[in-house]
Design an enzyme around this catalytic site. Sequence first.
Site, PDB file in Angstrom:
ATOM      1  N   ASP A 199       0.823  -1.211   0.000  1.00  0.00           N
ATOM      2  CA  ASP A 199       0.000   0.000   0.000  1.00  0.00           C
ATOM      3  C   ASP A 199       0.858   1.264   0.000  1.00  0.00           C
ATOM      4  O   ASP A 199       1.928   1.287  -0.623  1.00  0.00           O
ATOM      5  CB  ASP A 199      -0.952  -0.041   1.220  1.00  0.00           C
ATOM      6  CG  ASP A 199      -2.252   0.677   0.947  1.00  0.00           C
ATOM      7  OD1 ASP A 199      -2.239   1.911   0.847  1.00  0.00           O
ATOM      8  OD2 ASP A 199      -3.301   0.002   0.837  1.00  0.00           O
ATOM      9  N   HIS A 237      -3.777   5.348   4.040  1.00  0.00           N
ATOM     10  CA  HIS A 237      -4.576   4.200   3.627  1.00  0.00           C
ATOM     11  C   HIS A 237      -3.994   2.878   4.130  1.00  0.00           C
ATOM     12  O   HIS A 237      -4.697   2.049   4.704  1.00  0.00           O
ATOM     13  CB  HIS A 237      -4.608   4.255   2.091  1.00  0.00           C
ATOM     14  CG  HIS A 237      -5.494   3.288   1.416  1.00  0.00           C
ATOM     15  ND1 HIS A 237      -5.004   2.206   0.723  1.00  0.00           N
ATOM     16  CD2 HIS A 237      -6.825   3.242   1.288  1.00  0.00           C
ATOM     17  CE1 HIS A 237      -6.010   1.542   0.189  1.00  0.00           C
ATOM     18  NE2 HIS A 237      -7.129   2.150   0.520  1.00  0.00           N
ATOM     19  N   SER A 409     -11.698  -1.074  -0.372  1.00  0.00           N
ATOM     20  CA  SER A 409     -10.400  -1.034   0.315  1.00  0.00           C
ATOM     21  C   SER A 409     -10.480  -1.568   1.722  1.00  0.00           C
ATOM     22  O   SER A 409      -9.525  -2.142   2.225  1.00  0.00           O
ATOM     23  CB  SER A 409      -9.924   0.414   0.447  1.00  0.00           C
ATOM     24  OG  SER A 409      -9.105   0.760  -0.609  1.00  0.00           O
TER      25      SER A 409
END
Length: 836
Positions: A199, A237, A409
């Site tokens: 990520d 994230h 996600s």
Amino acid sequence: MKWANALWLLPAVLRSAYAARDYDAHDYYAVHLSPDILPENLASHLGLDYDGPLGNLADHHVFRTSRSHGHDHIQTALKDLKRRRRKRDVGWDEPHVLDNVLLSQKQELHKRFPLVKRSALPPLEREEYHWRRQNDRPKVIDSSVQKGLDMAAELEINDPIFQEQWHLYNHVQTGHDINVTGVWSQGITGKNATISIVDDGLDMDSDDLKENYFAKGSYDFNDAVEDPKPRLSDDKHGTRCAGEVSAVRNGVCGVGVAYDSKVAGERILSKVISDADEAVAMNYAFQDNHIYSCSWGPSDNGEAMERPGILIRRAMVNGVQKGRDGLGSIYVFAIGNGAANDDDCNFDGYTNSIYSVSVGGIDRKGLHPYYSEKCSAQLVVTYSSGSGDAIHTTDVGKDACYTNHGGTSAAGPLVAGIYALMLEANPKLNWRDFQYITALTAVKVDQPSDWELNKALGKEFSHQYGYGKADAYAMVEMAKTWKNVKPQAWLWSPWQHVRHEIPQGDKGLASKFTVTKEMLKKANFERVEHVTVIMNVEHMRRGDLSVELRSPSGMVSHIATHRRKDNAHSGYVDWEFMSVAHWGEDGVGDWTVVVKDTKVDSNSGTFTDWRLKLWGESIDGDKQELLPLPNEYDDDDHDREDANVGTTSVAVPTVTGQPEGNPTDHIDRPVNIKTSTTATPEPSPTDVPSEEDSAASPSPSASSGPNFLPHPFPTFGASKHTQIWIYGSAVLIVAFLAGIGGWWYYMRRKRQRWMSRDEYGFEMVEHDDIEDEDGKVGGSRRNKRAGELYDAFAEGSDEETPFDLGSESERDSDDEDAGGHRKEAYRDVDQGGESR
Ligand SMILES: *[C@@H]1O[C@H](CO)[C@@H](O)[C@H](O)[C@H]1NC(C)=O
Ligand SMILES: *[C@@H]1O[C@H](CO)[C@@H](O)[C@H](O)[C@H]1NC(C)=O
């Protein structure tokens, strides 16, 4: 030479798993080399520096030069060698160091498409989306709330936001959670399992992650340093995803699904990454990193149709074959947030890969969130944002928590966390076992959708929900006693040449391939798991097309759906669609592809060709070989007469599906016949990208050596020069006659072909035969002949094919209203600006 190679590699392995690259100063080349040569030899020959092995891909290496804009040293050298051989400066049979280059790719930092995080959501188009979480809250503590508090006490969870982590235990909409607490109370919490969060970084200093952070499996590919620390303001994230999986049970924020698992971070999304580095990332520390959680992919704008490059695809095959000591790396992908854009995860080469588990979302009320894509490659769904709430997890910063993690996600990592629990319960599960257990235990989502019974599994499948929602308890229970499935086998059909215009309107154009018991037996193939269909369809507007795949059992996969925003003129080019809907079927019978162009307008197209690939469990695991690594041009050979031979002979158990003794009835243009059919699993040299066809290289004996002629040929007592002249003329005459004969034969075949086509026809399947617009066929099974289906092998046979339509279930019912045919101004693909 092999021993020398191995000796040389030793210090490299000891040195470091990965050499940092500096793309500002250098050009990098990823090269697949024959194992017979040392990479240093190539480097010294070409004046390159050797940078080291390419991750864990055997015989793949990285070379570098100082930055030279635009110039490709290796391709230039390869072209130069070819030119010199043509001019006979170098003999064709004279071995050359460059002959060991099997693939060479200069690495670019401006990729064809950017990778996009799957958290930010597209603007809401159809559904009101309010934050009304507070209104949903009960005012008084009821029994469900009390149950949550008791459970936390029993499990010694005193993390402050645990009661808000409704995806773990939902005391408002009871039952709408991943059902994990019963797993934890058995002491199964992810011990000995490692998840790598691929990520934008991972805050390893967070008190909620520190204790579970696994440095050895972590790397920052964007800034070429060891720790994948978030550095940009929006590098959050990855940390949020990591918290969902592995947040420590320690009084900070909440807990992860597998709160005693280890979590690694690989930072790849904060800058553009080269294919070579992404390939390294997909195999990074793959004996220690067990599960790779990937909440990103190509843009979900409903226009993109992108797949990972060849090095990355090779890395994923390498991962499932060699990772985790041969049990296989587990790749979990978020399915994509483009449903409101009509996006379909089969247009994303990561989510539709058979090597990835694709996870979609449902919200806290068990409803389909407007963003979550549907497709036939979707295996399972789990909880994420919608109906007024999102996933509560760890954030970047000291003791920072986040209440608004969402999109698909947030769904993917929950499944990755459940997989960590399964791994603790049974560390011997292989990569396909995970997929079996996921499908078999998924709980049907109690919502109307295009649910269709897969009789082989006894489970219903929907393109919106896959086989249903993940239930951690059921998955771990099944994992405990699961017996490994046997190795993977495959059966690939030859290319089916259709070359027919696609009718417009509600008709479809169908083509079928019949799989026999014998073919499967020869392929050592017991039962189907994944099915892929590789297609070429030309069309002036790609978004108008849709494709169905019907299995012998009558089960329908919508492998491609129309996309209102997709204005591309390119059609489908060697695109591989995938379905998990046929899991468990025996595979015997007719597999039919139906291509449709529902818009009646000037944008028309042609269905060129397709091939079927069945992937499944082998009959005899001991005889089953591993799939060779893919080549860039594996599926480019459909115009060659020996297409099926060239492609499938690389694997011994594979059956081509070509009935024996049947003339190749799908040649209708001259073909280049390859001189040799590669019978070894070694990649053939044709995967060296070059604009010249490999068939252009003449046989070595024609141009070199002192013995011009083998001895049975008379020499006429003439000089060698004259001999060449005599025989040369003879050869020319023969070639000329053969050419005329060949042309005549070709024209005759072509005429016959068209005549037989006329006879059997490509009758268009009528609208109500194939699909009722409202999807209401009343559930009654109708046996109706829907016209003749074109069958490449049925020419000359007058057997008619009854087309069992089965019962059409409803599909697309929920999104056709959203202006499925609304006119959209043409928008340039601007994926770079897209943030979701
Ligand atoms: C959820 O877990 C409980 C045990 O905690 C179990 O009894 C139940 O069957 C599970 N749900 C499903 C659908 O398996
Ligand atoms: C973790 O792995 C080690 C080494 O393989 C093993 O000894 C230990 O029992 C495992 N622990 C658990 C909880 O499975």
